[in-house]
Design a protein around this motif. Sequence first.
Motif, mmCIF file in Angstrom:
data_model
loop_
_atom_site.group_PDB
_atom_site.id
_atom_site.type_symbol
_atom_site.label_atom_id
_atom_site.label_comp_id
_atom_site.label_asym_id
_atom_site.label_seq_id
_atom_site.Cartn_x
_atom_site.Cartn_y
_atom_site.Cartn_z
ATOM 1 N N ILE A 127 33.584 46.576 41.349
ATOM 2 C CA ILE A 127 34.714 45.917 41.212
ATOM 3 C C ILE A 127 35.221 45.325 42.350
ATOM 4 C CG2 ILE A 127 36.342 47.923 40.994
ATOM 5 C CD1 ILE A 127 36.625 44.882 38.787
ATOM 6 N N VAL A 128 35.381 44.056 42.677
ATOM 7 C CA VAL A 128 36.020 43.625 43.791
ATOM 8 C C VAL A 128 37.174 42.799 43.381
ATOM 9 C CG1 VAL A 128 35.586 42.164 45.837
ATOM 10 C CG2 VAL A 128 33.597 43.305 44.518
ATOM 11 N N LEU A 129 38.173 43.077 44.590
ATOM 12 C CA LEU A 129 39.725 42.468 44.547
ATOM 13 C C LEU A 129 39.649 41.594 45.778
ATOM 14 C CD1 LEU A 129 41.922 45.396 43.323
ATOM 15 C CD2 LEU A 129 40.822 43.683 41.857
ATOM 16 N N GLY A 137 26.245 22.973 53.685
ATOM 17 C CA GLY A 137 26.956 22.651 52.338
ATOM 18 C C GLY A 137 28.412 23.219 52.277
ATOM 19 N N MET A 138 29.116 22.612 51.451
ATOM 20 C CA MET A 138 30.365 23.219 51.013
ATOM 21 C C MET A 138 30.332 24.668 49.914
ATOM 22 S SD MET A 138 33.869 23.144 51.732
ATOM 23 C CE MET A 138 34.309 21.556 52.146
ATOM 24 N N ALA A 139 31.063 25.378 50.490
ATOM 25 C CA ALA A 139 31.007 26.801 49.860
ATOM 26 C C ALA A 139 31.937 26.472 48.471
ATOM 27 C CB ALA A 139 31.662 27.940 50.288
ATOM 28 N N LYS A 140 31.386 26.954 47.418
ATOM 29 C CA LYS A 140 32.187 26.724 46.054
ATOM 30 C C LYS A 140 33.693 27.442 46.148
ATOM 31 C CE LYS A 140 31.777 27.219 41.060
ATOM 32 N NZ LYS A 140 32.097 25.801 40.723
ATOM 33 N N SER A 141 33.576 28.505 46.649
ATOM 34 C CA SER A 141 34.807 29.246 47.131
ATOM 35 C C SER A 141 34.590 30.092 48.232
ATOM 36 C CB SER A 141 35.042 30.157 45.790
ATOM 37 O OG SER A 141 35.556 29.548 44.701
ATOM 38 N N ALA A 142 35.657 30.632 48.696
ATOM 39 C CA ALA A 142 35.582 31.550 49.858
ATOM 40 C C ALA A 142 36.359 32.788 49.603
ATOM 41 C CB ALA A 142 36.184 30.882 51.262
ATOM 42 N N PHE A 143 36.268 34.066 49.945
ATOM 43 C CA PHE A 143 36.968 35.209 49.593
ATOM 44 C C PHE A 143 37.194 36.076 50.694
ATOM 45 C CE2 PHE A 143 34.297 33.842 46.008
ATOM 46 C CZ PHE A 143 34.937 34.154 44.893
ATOM 47 N N TYR A 144 38.364 36.558 50.716
ATOM 48 C CA TYR A 144 38.669 37.740 51.489
ATOM 49 C C TYR A 144 38.913 39.077 50.472
ATOM 50 C CZ TYR A 144 40.781 41.235 54.714
ATOM 51 O OH TYR A 144 41.046 42.123 55.244
ATOM 52 N N PRO A 145 37.839 39.823 50.243
ATOM 53 C CA PRO A 145 37.736 40.958 49.535
ATOM 54 C C PRO A 145 38.601 42.120 50.289
ATOM 55 C CG PRO A 145 35.179 40.253 50.086
ATOM 56 C CD PRO A 145 36.145 39.410 50.918
ATOM 57 N N TYR A 146 39.683 42.446 49.807
ATOM 58 C CA TYR A 146 40.578 43.341 50.376
ATOM 59 C C TYR A 146 40.504 44.741 49.836
ATOM 60 C CZ TYR A 146 43.721 43.064 46.693
ATOM 61 O OH TYR A 146 44.276 43.230 45.467
ATOM 62 N N LEU A 147 39.696 44.994 48.885
ATOM 63 C CA LEU A 147 39.307 46.216 48.328
ATOM 64 C C LEU A 147 38.192 46.200 47.283
ATOM 65 C CD1 LEU A 147 40.159 49.154 48.775
ATOM 66 C CD2 LEU A 147 41.813 49.032 46.945
ATOM 67 N N THR A 206 36.467 40.473 40.448
ATOM 68 C CA THR A 206 34.864 40.241 40.382
ATOM 69 C C THR A 206 34.441 41.656 39.830
ATOM 70 O OG1 THR A 206 35.152 38.375 41.909
ATOM 71 C CG2 THR A 206 32.775 39.160 41.111
ATOM 72 N N ALA A 207 33.500 41.601 38.847
ATOM 73 C CA ALA A 207 32.908 42.816 38.360
ATOM 74 C C ALA A 207 31.238 42.522 38.446
ATOM 75 C CB ALA A 207 33.283 43.471 37.019
ATOM 76 N N ALA A 225 27.462 39.440 35.826
ATOM 77 C CA ALA A 225 28.405 39.189 36.863
ATOM 78 C C ALA A 225 29.674 38.424 36.180
ATOM 79 C CB ALA A 225 27.769 38.892 38.167
ATOM 80 N N VAL A 226 30.754 38.925 36.349
ATOM 81 C CA VAL A 226 32.014 38.202 35.962
ATOM 82 C C VAL A 226 33.058 38.193 36.842
ATOM 83 C CG1 VAL A 226 31.231 38.699 33.515
ATOM 84 C CG2 VAL A 226 32.949 40.281 34.740
ATOM 85 N N SER A 227 33.551 36.927 36.961
ATOM 86 C CA SER A 227 34.841 36.856 37.808
ATOM 87 C C SER A 227 35.828 35.891 37.086
ATOM 88 C CB SER A 227 34.337 36.160 39.010
ATOM 89 O OG SER A 227 35.592 36.113 40.040
ATOM 90 N N ALA A 228 37.395 36.224 37.478
ATOM 91 C CA ALA A 228 38.428 35.464 37.031
ATOM 92 C C ALA A 228 39.414 35.337 38.115
ATOM 93 C CB ALA A 228 38.998 36.098 35.732
ATOM 94 N N PHE A 229 40.058 34.053 38.212
ATOM 95 C CA PHE A 229 41.185 33.816 39.225
ATOM 96 C C PHE A 229 42.421 34.059 38.401
ATOM 97 C CE2 PHE A 229 38.342 30.691 41.808
ATOM 98 C CZ PHE A 229 37.480 31.849 42.500
ATOM 99 N N PHE A 230 43.453 34.648 39.322
ATOM 100 C CA PHE A 230 44.645 34.874 38.662
ATOM 101 C C PHE A 230 45.671 34.451 39.796
ATOM 102 C CE2 PHE A 230 41.988 37.833 36.616
ATOM 103 C CZ PHE A 230 42.060 37.856 35.360
#
Length: 220
Positions: A61-63, A76-86, A46-47, A11-16
């Motif tokens: 694959i998630v955008l 607890g506080m989430a490490k990150s929050a996502f809106y997966p739009y596709l 994210t893949a 599982a890999v993810s990158a922020f751009f």
Amino acid sequence: MPLTRYHYSEAVSAFFEIATSDARRILPPHLQPLEVQHEASILAVTAFDFTDSMVGPYQEIVLSVIVPPLVSPGQGMAKSAFYPYLVGTSTEASREHAIERWHLPHYMKDLDISLQPSDGRMRVEVRDGDQRVLDFEIADHRSAKVDHLYQSFMVNGDDRFKVDIHMQGPHSEHEEELGSLTLHEHPMTSQLTLDQVATYPFREQWMRNGVQVFEELEHI
């Protein structure tokens, strides 16, 4: 609903960085983008290589656009929050499952999603038949076992949802800007202004041989 588990080998993810104008256009009205600087928001790519799930093995694959997490008393506080739009997947069964259970929007064709680890780097290539969709790469770093909380927000018509997700397993994270991203002209990338998307990530994450655990879906 019991906890839903998806086991993965990679599982890999990158922020751009992307233009905030793109992020606001993608997000539903009740969500706001999280900016890293003025008018610069965050695209998460994210893949996954899922080895076991309710619908068998598949790749995904998630955008997503990164948004502020929802804070609830006693949680607890989430490490990150996502809106997966596709979301794109390699099998029809995985798409049907994620649409029905999690209300996630999908590109409705099987994709060839290749995760290729080599010499401390992971290269992800996404293809739609003979058409290129995207390529991204990240680098490894020191890893430690974690149980990280994340949030995902979804919509279905007028209904709004949130789900808490735990990522459990060995985790590597850094901000060394060692990765890369190439987006190609394709329906999956059409909501982005391609020449305004950063070509290198400011954060890279890699997890191996872990499990993604979804809690119960919540109306918000």
